[in-house]
Design an enzyme around this catalytic site. Structure first.
Site, mmCIF file in Angstrom:
data_model
loop_
_atom_site.group_PDB
_atom_site.id
_atom_site.type_symbol
_atom_site.label_atom_id
_atom_site.label_comp_id
_atom_site.label_asym_id
_atom_site.label_seq_id
_atom_site.Cartn_x
_atom_site.Cartn_y
_atom_site.Cartn_z
ATOM 1 C CB CYS A 109 -0.891 0.004 1.247
ATOM 2 S SG CYS A 109 -2.031 1.393 1.342
ATOM 3 C CG HIS A 152 -5.743 -2.227 -1.821
ATOM 4 N ND1 HIS A 152 -4.723 -2.867 -1.161
ATOM 5 C CD2 HIS A 152 -5.473 -0.892 -1.726
ATOM 6 C CE1 HIS A 152 -3.875 -1.940 -0.666
ATOM 7 N NE2 HIS A 152 -4.311 -0.743 -1.009
ATOM 8 C CD GLU A 153 -7.182 1.585 -4.407
ATOM 9 O OE1 GLU A 153 -6.136 0.934 -4.590
ATOM 10 O OE2 GLU A 153 -7.213 2.595 -3.669
ATOM 11 C CG HIS A 156 -7.266 2.741 1.090
ATOM 12 N ND1 HIS A 156 -6.434 2.868 2.173
ATOM 13 C CD2 HIS A 156 -6.513 2.216 0.105
ATOM 14 C CE1 HIS A 156 -5.222 2.422 1.860
ATOM 15 N NE2 HIS A 156 -5.246 2.016 0.606
HETATM 16 O O1 LIG Z 1 -4.657 2.088 -2.254
HETATM 17 C C1 LIG Z 1 -3.888 2.049 -3.212
HETATM 18 N N1 LIG Z 1 -2.593 1.804 -3.068
HETATM 19 O O2 LIG Z 1 -2.105 1.708 -1.825
HETATM 20 C C2 LIG Z 1 -1.707 1.517 -4.178
HETATM 21 C C3 LIG Z 1 -1.472 0.016 -4.305
HETATM 22 C C4 LIG Z 1 -2.751 -0.691 -4.732
HETATM 23 C C5 LIG Z 1 -2.573 -2.182 -5.040
HETATM 24 C C6 LIG Z 1 -1.915 -3.008 -3.926
HETATM 25 C C7 LIG Z 1 -2.508 -4.403 -4.067
HETATM 26 C C8 LIG Z 1 -3.757 -4.290 -4.867
HETATM 27 C C9 LIG Z 1 -3.927 -2.854 -5.249
HETATM 28 C C10 LIG Z 1 -0.358 -0.176 -5.322
HETATM 29 O O3 LIG Z 1 -0.559 0.125 -6.475
HETATM 30 N N2 LIG Z 1 0.852 -0.628 -4.892
HETATM 31 N N3 LIG Z 1 1.057 -0.993 -3.604
HETATM 32 C C11 LIG Z 1 2.385 -0.733 -3.004
HETATM 33 C C12 LIG Z 1 3.531 -0.734 -3.928
HETATM 34 C C13 LIG Z 1 3.201 -1.364 -5.217
HETATM 35 C C14 LIG Z 1 1.962 -0.742 -5.839
HETATM 36 C C15 LIG Z 1 1.595 -1.531 -7.074
HETATM 37 O O4 LIG Z 1 0.985 -2.567 -6.985
HETATM 38 N N4 LIG Z 1 1.989 -0.934 -8.203
HETATM 39 C C16 LIG Z 1 1.827 -1.414 -9.493
HETATM 40 C C17 LIG Z 1 1.368 -2.695 -9.784
HETATM 41 C C18 LIG Z 1 1.235 -3.043 -11.132
HETATM 42 C C19 LIG Z 1 1.562 -2.128 -12.102
HETATM 43 C C20 LIG Z 1 2.015 -0.867 -11.731
HETATM 44 N N5 LIG Z 1 2.144 -0.528 -10.432
HETATM 45 NI NI NI Z 2 -3.607 1.211 -0.465
#
Ligand SMILES: O=CN(O)C[C@@H](CC1CCCC1)C(=O)N1NCCC[C@H]1C(=O)Nc1ccccn1
Ligand code: NI
EC number: 3.5.1.88
Length: 182
Positions: A109, A152-153, A156
């Site tokens: 996250c 996940h969203e 939040h």
């Molecule tokens: O609430 C929203 N958040 O916290 C952003 C989160 C959301 C995802 C986490 C798991 C399901 C949804 C997020 O995106 N990440 N989590 C932390 C670091 C990595 C990043 C990620 O998965 N990045 C990514 C993945 C594929 C392609 C491009 N980028």
């Molecule tokens: Ni998140």
């Protein structure tokens, strides 16, 4: 670049407020800011310049705004359209599969600056109702990774963080028929 708040900030544990239509100009700006952050974070040059972690979703509470709005931007195959690009307002899961799915790498996250190992069991398929920035209601079905991201969203918006779903005694315990997603 917008500042993302981190765990410990009580806003991340609050239930955010329903939005009303027509959206104010500030709320429309918020929708654009959420999506713009995701686009920038997925642009290597911009992400590098502003030290952004690439993200596929961002919820208003992560910008310290306790409103029920989130943006998702899930890239499609290289050079193709995103598989899901949408601002979701007042999203509601109308129904969900009994079938469980989880990311085989676990979850992270942008508001959690630490690794929390373990599987995050979620519904593999959901029927989602949301409103777009014009106030038009939509009902869509999502599955697998797209369903995981949207759950996940929505968490939040309800003050839930991914590690709340991890079994503390056995973090990698998961139903044996769970779908593990790469
Ligand atoms: O609430 C929203 N958040 O916290 C952003 C989160 C959301 C995802 C986490 C798991 C399901 C949804 C997020 O995106 N990440 N989590 C932390 C670091 C990595 C990043 C990620 O998965 N990045 C990514 C993945 C594929 C392609 C491009 N980028
Ligand atoms: Ni998140």
């Amino acid at each position: 670049m917008k500042n993302i708040i981190r765990e410990g900030n009580p806003i991340l544990r609050a239930r955010s407020s329903e939005m009303t239509f027509p959206l104010s100009n500030d709320d429309k700006q918020l929708a654009h800011d959420l999506m713009e952050f995701l686009e920038n974070s997925q642009d290597e040059e911009i992400a590098e310049k502003y030290h952004l972690r690439a993200g596929v979703g961002l919820a208003a509470p992560q910008l310290a705004i306790s409103k029920r709005m989130t943006a998702v931007l899930i890239p499609g195959p290289e050079g193709e359209e995103p598989s899901l690009k949408q601002v979701l307002i007042n999203p509601t899961i109308l129904s969900q599969s009994v079938q469980v799915a989880a990311l085989s790498e676990g979850e992270g996250c942008l508001s959690v600056d630490r690794d929390v190992p373990g599987y995050v069991p979620r519904a593999d398929r959901i029927t989602l109702r949301y409103f777009d920035i014009e106030g038009v209601q939509h009902k869509i079905r999502l599955k697998n990774y797209e369903a995981i991201v949207v759950q996940h969203e929505i968490d939040h918006l309800n003050g839930i963080l991914f590690f709340d779903h991890i079994n503390n005694d056995k973090p990698f315990a998961i139903p044996n028929d769970a779908i593990m997603l790469e």
